[in-house]
Design a protein around this motif. Sequence first.
Motif, PDB file in Angstrom:
ATOM      1  N   ARG A   1       0.802  -1.215   0.000  1.00 12.18           N
ATOM      2  CA  ARG A   1       0.000   0.000   0.000  1.00 12.18           C
ATOM      3  C   ARG A   1       0.841   1.275   0.000  1.00 12.18           C
ATOM      4  O   ARG A   1       0.369   2.336  -0.355  1.00 12.18           O
ATOM      5  CB  ARG A   1      -0.904   0.009   1.241  1.00 12.18           C
ATOM      6  CG  ARG A   1      -2.234  -0.682   1.035  1.00 12.18           C
ATOM      7  CD  ARG A   1      -3.088  -0.497   2.261  1.00 12.18           C
ATOM      8  NE  ARG A   1      -4.424  -1.038   2.044  1.00 12.18           N
ATOM      9  CZ  ARG A   1      -5.163  -1.568   2.991  1.00 12.18           C
ATOM     10  NH1 ARG A   1      -4.698  -1.664   4.217  1.00 12.18           N
ATOM     11  NH2 ARG A   1      -6.372  -2.023   2.728  1.00 12.18           N
TER      12      ARG A   1
ATOM     13  N   ARG B   1       0.886  13.283  -2.051  1.00 10.72           N
ATOM     14  CA  ARG B   1       0.033  12.250  -1.471  1.00 10.72           C
ATOM     15  C   ARG B   1       0.898  11.108  -0.962  1.00 10.72           C
ATOM     16  O   ARG B   1       1.809  10.650  -1.654  1.00 10.72           O
ATOM     17  CB  ARG B   1      -0.966  11.711  -2.492  1.00 10.72           C
ATOM     18  CG  ARG B   1      -1.794  10.537  -1.972  1.00 10.72           C
ATOM     19  CD  ARG B   1      -2.780  10.033  -3.002  1.00 10.72           C
ATOM     20  NE  ARG B   1      -3.840  10.989  -3.201  1.00 10.72           N
ATOM     21  CZ  ARG B   1      -4.913  11.101  -2.401  1.00 10.72           C
ATOM     22  NH1 ARG B   1      -5.022  10.305  -1.350  1.00 10.72           N
ATOM     23  NH2 ARG B   1      -5.851  11.982  -2.649  1.00 10.72           N
TER      24      ARG B   1
ATOM     25  N   SER C   1       0.220   7.309   0.699  1.00 14.93           N
ATOM     26  CA  SER C   1      -0.741   6.251   1.023  1.00 14.93           C
ATOM     27  C   SER C   1      -0.021   5.131   1.749  1.00 14.93           C
ATOM     28  O   SER C   1       1.098   4.754   1.378  1.00 14.93           O
ATOM     29  CB  SER C   1      -1.394   5.705  -0.251  1.00 14.93           C
ATOM     30  OG  SER C   1      -2.072   6.728  -0.946  1.00 14.93           O
TER      31      SER C   1
ATOM     32  N   ALA D   1      -6.595   0.970   4.957  1.00  8.21           N
ATOM     33  CA  ALA D   1      -5.994   1.966   4.075  1.00  8.21           C
ATOM     34  C   ALA D   1      -6.033   3.344   4.726  1.00  8.21           C
ATOM     35  O   ALA D   1      -7.051   3.750   5.293  1.00  8.21           O
ATOM     36  CB  ALA D   1      -6.728   1.986   2.740  1.00  8.21           C
TER      37      ALA D   1
ATOM     38  N   SER E   1      -4.342   7.557   4.146  1.00  2.00           N
ATOM     39  CA  SER E   1      -3.636   8.451   3.216  1.00  2.00           C
ATOM     40  C   SER E   1      -3.610   9.870   3.746  1.00  2.00           C
ATOM     41  O   SER E   1      -4.541  10.315   4.439  1.00  2.00           O
ATOM     42  CB  SER E   1      -4.294   8.425   1.829  1.00  2.00           C
ATOM     43  OG  SER E   1      -5.585   9.001   1.877  1.00  2.00           O
TER      44      SER E   1
END
Length: 827
Positions: free
Chosen positions: A476, A501, A503, A509, A511
């Motif tokens: 990820r 960004r 992540s 998940a 971010s």
Amino acid sequence: MRNYFFFLFFFYGSPALHAGKISGTVTDTSGRVLPYASVFIKGLQKGTNSNNEGKYSLQLPPGQYTLVCQYVGYRKEERTIMMGLEDLQVDFRLTLQEMTLGEVILGRGEDPAYEIIRQTIRNRKLHLEQLDRFRCEVYTKGQLRLRDYPKKILGQKVDFEDGDTSKKKMIYLSETVSIYTADKPGKTKVEVISSKVSGQTGGYGLAAPGFLSFYENNVNIGEGLNPRGFISPVADNALHYYKYKWEGSYTEDGREISHIKVIPRRKFEPLFSGYIDIIEDDWRIHSLKLELSKSSQMQLLDTLKIEQLYRPEGKDAWYVSSQVFYPALKIFGFDVHGSFVNVYSGFTTNPEIDKKTFSSTIIKYTDSATKRNEAYWEKTRPLPLVADEIRDYRKKDSLEQVRRSPHYQDSIDRKRNKIVPVNLLLLGQSFSNSKKKKTLFVPPVIEMVNFHPAEGLVFNPSLTFTRRLDTFLMGRRTFSVTPSLRYGFTNRHLNPWLSLRYSYGKKYAQSFYLSGGRRVFQFNPALPVSDRDNTLSSLFYERNIRKTYEAGFLRGSYRTGLGAGFSLVTGFQYQDRRPLDNVTNYTWRNFDSRSYTPNYPSELVSENILAHQSFTVLLGIQWQPGTRYMEFPDRKVSLGSKYPSFSLRYTAGVPHLFGSDADFGKWKFGVADDISLKLKGLLRYRAGAGGFLNRRSVFLPDYNHFNGNVTAFTQEYLNGFQLLPLYQYSNTDHFYTEAHLEYNLKGFLTNKLPLIRNLNLYLVTGANGFYLSRDKYYYEVFAGFDNIFKQVRVDFVQSYQNGRPWQQGIRIGLSKLNLLSGQDDWP
């Protein structure tokens, strides 16, 4: 205790008790191999299947056994064997079932198949509810092969980068071993204990151990094939959809079994064709061999063959001992076929189940699932590998090692990084550095050059640099940087900005997003009009539909999954806003009766915004009860839920902070769901309410906006309005409600209309609306056809303003459209 350890050593360590291997080949009397035939030990929960070359193998300790071989449509054969320490070979040559034809089939009365099917339908629920609690081990092997493929597609050379130019090749091969536990109704758990994918070290293979139950009225194989599902040949209403032909009966283990041909009454219905064998008196399924095709309203595939073989478990219940799918597809010159086989063993009824057995995780890959060595697989797999599968594993495993070498990665990068004019102009071009796990993406030139009356000719280039931070492919952790700029050649404004960004997330998940600089914004932050649409509207029709302002800004957000169906988003945004007024009246078609409207929502306000600052913060939470997850060793992935999704968001304008002039608070609550009506199609809805709690100082970009549309192309179906002007109903009201409803029949009803059913078109209808007050509300109704060329949807729309007919028009969109075309990363 010493005696106990001595016993264990003797039992597991004594060579006299080691298992031997029995193997052989299953063919018919003409020597044709019978793939995936079932071979098992009578009276024991131990068995296997032959591979697609008819070969099987089975590990057995010394002793006397009865070896049974079965194949759908063939007579079952039993062999008594004496297993010693030496390996043993036992081949089977099965004969076709000899059918006994009754006298009634020769008469003029009803075919006896109908009464057999009626009896089976009467007992359907009984058999469906049997084996309501069980646990078993499932071996799954999936493979896809090419029989042919084109040299080029869309001008690009087709290259599998395997050094093999032959047209026939294996493109996918995987094996998994899972523990499958079920407690009806609705509770299942799949624990994948081993998984292997050819050419992918650490790859996760397909784990779909559940068996299709044809005792269900509606057999759901997957929404991708048909969201309506398919009608079982023994469903309660099956006699309305199928014709049946009794082709004889045969006797097996003292049971009389009828062989029945299943024939759809009409084409273009979600129906099976083929054969189903029914055990008389018990009125249960013994085996089946059914097929779906395009005339079954199946999407994606051309044909799908399904074979199932049942075995008794105890006195009253039977279970599926093997299940095989044979998909086939021809598309764009690719000729693909394959097989996916499940072999069930170690079947246990009423296993011990506690509170920890079932949870929101329904599929779990164990930590060691992808770390099994070849010795484990040789011992565990019930289906021997065939020669080309062995070659595929060896070849792709070797290629994988080669592909990790710097020299190979450099050569592939040079090949992939060659500039392709079509990509650069229309699709975008990627440049990669495999060694450093870096990618650079350049958007298509056609998106970089636009026109706007407030800027003139616009040049809007950007680049996105992405680096994958994990060593494994499915990790990820990624970091991306996107520098962008926008320059108007007439107003001479240069607006550069940078977006970052990151992540990550070991379990759920997560971010971070940060962006800052200076750029041009739409007054509706949901971005309902793309640059491309406005360029065409301006140059061809002298209509500026993208109303914008300019701002220096800094924004950031954080998103995370929380588990149990919850997710959270929070963020902030600062903007130093400035008006943008029209600076040119240039157009390709000058209309005497028309001129550009001002570059602000003139249907809502009479003048452009004044310069001001705004600092806002937001907090949002979303919850979908009953969310199920697939769990990998390093992460969890949501699989959705059968329940609606709820969301709540609060946005506040913070006065005085960094000079902010904004002072307001607004909220929005929403609920959304997709409801499968099975044979009757799919119902989707999204509804919500919101408003301002305080509105002491609210500027136009912070209003509540409805996503309207003034072009012939629909941007979004369940979050927008197809005929609504863009800003006419933007507001700061204390309360409003909004709802969107769509009913896609997915072939229901239209499959009875000759021309439409041949084109496999879907009727779709619905409505959108909102309510602000007794004298300020709007709704629209629509009807149209979906699945045109598999991708396109066309609607006729009629709108109503305050209950009176207002506008009507045709709207065109994409079938899978779910997001606004210009949506950026701001939550």
